[in-house]
Write an enzyme that holds these catalytic residues in place. Sequence first.
Site, mmCIF file in Angstrom:
data_model
loop_
_atom_site.group_PDB
_atom_site.id
_atom_site.type_symbol
_atom_site.label_atom_id
_atom_site.label_comp_id
_atom_site.label_asym_id
_atom_site.label_seq_id
_atom_site.Cartn_x
_atom_site.Cartn_y
_atom_site.Cartn_z
ATOM 1 C CG HIS A 24 -13.479 20.483 -58.932
ATOM 2 N ND1 HIS A 24 -12.105 20.533 -58.822
ATOM 3 C CD2 HIS A 24 -13.944 20.325 -57.661
ATOM 4 C CE1 HIS A 24 -11.762 20.420 -57.556
ATOM 5 N NE2 HIS A 24 -12.860 20.308 -56.830
ATOM 6 C CG LEU B 53 -17.011 25.773 -63.196
ATOM 7 C CD1 LEU B 53 -17.400 24.693 -62.194
ATOM 8 C CD2 LEU B 53 -18.224 26.222 -63.992
ATOM 9 C CD GLU B 54 -9.969 21.489 -62.115
ATOM 10 O OE1 GLU B 54 -8.850 21.166 -62.532
ATOM 11 O OE2 GLU B 54 -10.352 21.248 -60.947
ATOM 12 C CB ILE B 55 -15.270 22.914 -67.337
ATOM 13 C CG1 ILE B 55 -16.403 23.817 -66.807
ATOM 14 C CG2 ILE B 55 -15.805 21.956 -68.398
ATOM 15 C CD1 ILE B 55 -17.067 24.664 -67.871
ATOM 16 C CB THR C 290 -7.593 22.387 -58.740
ATOM 17 O OG1 THR C 290 -8.774 21.622 -58.929
ATOM 18 C CG2 THR C 290 -7.650 23.633 -59.606
#
Length: 708
Positions: A449, A460-462, A498
């Site tokens: 994301h 960066l949201e994994i 988030t």
Amino acid sequence: MAKHKSILNTEIISGVAIVTLDTPDEKVNKLNEALIEEFSGFLDQLESDEELKGAVLLSGKDENFIAGADIEMFKTRETSEELAELSWTGHEILLRVEQCKKPIVAGIHGSCMGGGTELALACHYRIVSDHSDTKIGLPEVKLGLLPGMGGTQRLPRLIGLQKALPYLLTGKNMYPRHARRTGFANEVVHRHALKDAGISVVNKRTEKTAKHPDKRSLAEKALESNPLTRKVIFSQARKQTIGKTRGNYPAPFKIIESVEYGYKNGFEKGLKNESKLFGELAVTPESRALVQLFFAMNRAKKNPFEKKAKEVKNIGVLGAGLMGSGITEVSVEDGIHVWLKDQSLENAAKGEADIDENLQEKIDKKIISSFEKDELMSRIHPTTSYENFDQIDLVIEAVFEDLELKQKIVKEVEENSSEHTIFASNTSSLPISDIAAKAKRPENILGMHYFSPVQKMPLLEIIKTEKTADWVIATAYEVGLRQGKTVIVVEDGPGFYTTRILAPFINEALLMLEEGASIEQLDKAMKQFGFPVGPVALLDEVGIDVGAHVAGVLSDTFEERGAKTSKKAAELMEAGYKGRKNNKGFYKYGDGSKKKEINEEIYKFFGGTTRKEFKEIEIQQRLALVMVNEAVHCLGEGILDNATDGDLGAILGLGFPPFLGGPFRYIDREGSGAIVERMEILQTELGDRFKPAGLLTKHAKNNTPFHD
């Protein structure tokens, strides 16, 4: 006790000491006590050896001169007096450099930050490489501090007060062309010419360098030489700083105070005062929060799964819109080749053209060269087919938020790629397990994301599912680091982390609009609280249609807990309101004006143009606490592994006020008990959406913090 490896490596060429700074077993040089001790010993040698004419300081690292002071030194000092003393230790060594009777030249290539820049300022001559990797800065303000080794005294005296203040107050970078233009650099040369240029300078001077050329304009000289007009400059600086910080950050005001004191009382007293102010700032809660954020970001930039990561040379990006082209741009910057796929070659070519335009702006700003731009563009391969996707290591899908469409794309990618190809979805809310529900290789699927604009947003949201393989997570993490991102890994679920905590924040703003609040007051109150933009302006930026979609995905989750959810985003979307993207939102767009104007027509969806006034504190508490409480829910449910990731995600992805340290540090700062008490009052008045999360109540009962 084992002696530490030497940091300074010295060779003598024609009577000139070439001193190479190279911290063993570290990627960067940091200014710390070990370096100061060694450097002090070198100065003893330089001052006493009559055969030495002078010195040239260089770095043994490829990409940095000195990356700044070692913030780890802060951990052993707690009081303002101890921290002021640490600052003065730095002053003492740099005064020796400045007062040395033999010329000392700084040869700068790569990143030169904080204490590195202050060392360069104390040198008698500065030579800067013309490479795009070279950047100079004093970013201490970003840690809630001021430059504590003479930066507030030497930079204004070197390049002028009006040129120096923006660098001191924002921490922005100075690139080679700016270094030449401002007068920071005496010379700008090719990186491989630094040593020879430095030797030449020393050989031309038997004593330290002559007076530095003044590159200020006549107007700048006139304003800065007069105490009365200087007072106007400082007054304007304070006024602008209040506008930008809203008084939430003490460091910029202390920086102005430090510079002004030095002008009034002289250089030596200015240094003493700088150390005192440094110590005062270092113990403020704002600085503590920002320093902890710095440590957390550094930890997140080390892949904990590194050994399991597989090499990635080729990426496929599906969708050449704003997100897809942004992901492509940050990927090619690290040598990755990208196949940019869209439904038509025209769309793919437009995405490529957008990247070309962005890179051209970097050329115009002298950040990169034309050659570097051509090299980057050569790594982009626009396409409409899956040809060559059997050679792709990672596919990142950035298409519209539609579950069936995403499942269809998973099927197509699996049919046209290898069994080792990773599939990542850039969805902002759909559960990854749903996207992978019909996949042949669900273990290869995860979420990556990104946040818009991808080129600027640092997070960066994994998102991993129960089936995602460890090597897949490890590889995606490594790619994120290569793209310059700070990475967090979260568990799968609607909205992940988030988006999940943003949804109640936006929902509360919409509910308050329904209650009669004005758009202007909501946005102003939350900007005063510390958010970079208000919730209503943010909804326009994200897209009202996207907000409606997210609300649809998450409404069941919230309503199960008895929360009231607004249906206004869906209603607005049906009426054609999408926000900035179609110039139809809560604000007016398209007239070229920088000042935002409220779109009064939208109030017809919220009871008319007659609005009522709310107390600022009520707006701030309602919106902030629903977000903070949802973060605790995420930690309690295992969406988050730890509180630190929750703080990073909220700050870097959503703009939660950095000086508050993130949702969990905010709770620790205020006290869990106080937060629970506020929420219970709001729950009584407004309903169960303010019911404190079970984990929050537990922490309040046990009086335990979320962070050590």
